[in-house]
Design a protein around this motif. Structure first.
Motif, PDB file in Angstrom:
ATOM      1  N   ILE A 107      61.266 133.863  31.787  1.00 19.78           N
ATOM      2  CA  ILE A 107      61.584 132.547  32.315  1.00 19.78           C
ATOM      3  C   ILE A 107      62.954 132.539  33.281  1.00 19.78           C
ATOM      4  O   ILE A 107      63.106 131.592  33.863  1.00 19.78           O
ATOM      5  N   GLY A 151      64.640 144.718  30.847  1.00 23.36           N
ATOM      6  CA  GLY A 151      63.428 145.715  31.429  1.00 23.36           C
ATOM      7  C   GLY A 151      63.339 146.956  30.250  1.00 23.36           C
ATOM      8  O   GLY A 151      62.505 147.906  30.416  1.00 23.36           O
ATOM      9  N   THR A 192      58.594 139.200  26.419  1.00 23.34           N
ATOM     10  CA  THR A 192      60.009 138.896  26.667  1.00 23.34           C
ATOM     11  C   THR A 192      60.978 139.845  27.397  1.00 23.34           C
ATOM     12  O   THR A 192      61.470 140.668  26.808  1.00 23.34           O
ATOM     13  N   ILE A 211      67.182 130.518  25.009  1.00 24.25           N
ATOM     14  CA  ILE A 211      66.608 131.239  23.935  1.00 24.25           C
ATOM     15  C   ILE A 211      65.021 130.921  23.918  1.00 24.25           C
ATOM     16  O   ILE A 211      64.723 130.174  24.385  1.00 24.25           O
ATOM     17  N   SER A 228      56.755 131.624  31.463  1.00 23.78           N
ATOM     18  CA  SER A 228      56.727 131.475  30.122  1.00 23.78           C
ATOM     19  C   SER A 228      55.598 132.622  29.551  1.00 23.78           C
ATOM     20  O   SER A 228      54.613 132.629  30.195  1.00 23.78           O
TER      21      SER A 228
END
Ligand code: SAM
Length: 195
Positions: free
Chosen positions: A58, A37, A33, A120, A86
């Motif tokens: 995404i 970064g 996720t 989310i 994803s």
């Protein structure tokens, strides 16, 4: 008055301290996720110039933020690949040769800080990605998941992720949970080392 020392580590600090024990120069790690970064940057600092970081998100905003952060920190570096897809596609994208080669995978669930709070992580894709992450890990590799039951939609995902790890066969790996209990809807860490 002097402030009391923070003896019990914050969740993200504890997560990173576990990752630091496992990751070495030259290792491959994944930020499942990617977001802004920050976690990927931490992973890159652990694996150095000879390691490799994969990142998945995404949202284009997230990818741009993470790419910008890396370019500023490591100009012209080519040992990372950030993918606008994803995390449920990680195994397909990384390929068969990546299976059993990854030392660390981080999931920091929920929404992009400073971004759209309605985008989310979702339990279905999260669980699929967790299964793939376990396959990609090498023996002794570490998987960490920080789940946030406190935000809209977060409670269902947190419960399903907790169930997934609670039911994980013991021969797959060892799992711990870390959480401050006496707070409202506290986030928690689930960490697994692969056997
Ligand atoms: C809490 S943020 C991650 C923080 C990030 N690791 C950092 O250091 O800034 C959660 C991120 O998960 C992303 N996300 C949501 N669904 C996803 C999916 N199916 N695959 C990959 N990323 C996803 C969101 O877009 C958001 O950027």
């Amino acid at each position: 008055m002097k402030e009391a020392e923070q003896v019990l580590p914050r969740i993200l600090d504890f997560t990173k301290s576990l990752m630091t024990k496992v990751l070495k120069e030259g290792d491959v790690a994944i930020d499942a996720t990617l977001g802004n970064g920050y976690d990927a940057l931490f992973l890159r600092q652990q694996v150095g110039t000879t390691g490799f970081i994969w990142g998945f998100d995404i949202q284009e905003t997230a990818l741009k933020a993470a790419i910008g952060r890396f370019e500023r920190q490591f100009p012209n570096a080519s040992n990372h690949s950030f993918v606008l897809k994803s995390h449920a596609k990680m195994r397909e994208i990384m390929g068969e040769e990546a299976v059993g080669s990854v030392s660390g995978v981080m999931f920091n669930l929920g929404y992009l800080p400073g971004g759209d709070k309605t985008v989310i992580t979702q339990s279905g894709t999260t669980i699929s990605a967790l299964e793939q992450a376990i396959e990609l890990l090498r023996v002794g590799g570490l998987l960490t998941v920080v789940a946030y039951p406190g935000h809209m939609g977060g409670a269902k995902e947190a419960a399903e992720v907790l169930r997934f790890f609670t039911n994980l066969p013991a021969q797959t790996g060892e799992v711990i949970q870390y959480q401050f209990l006496n707070k409202q809807n506290p986030p928690f860490l689930l960490a697994m080392t692969k056997k």
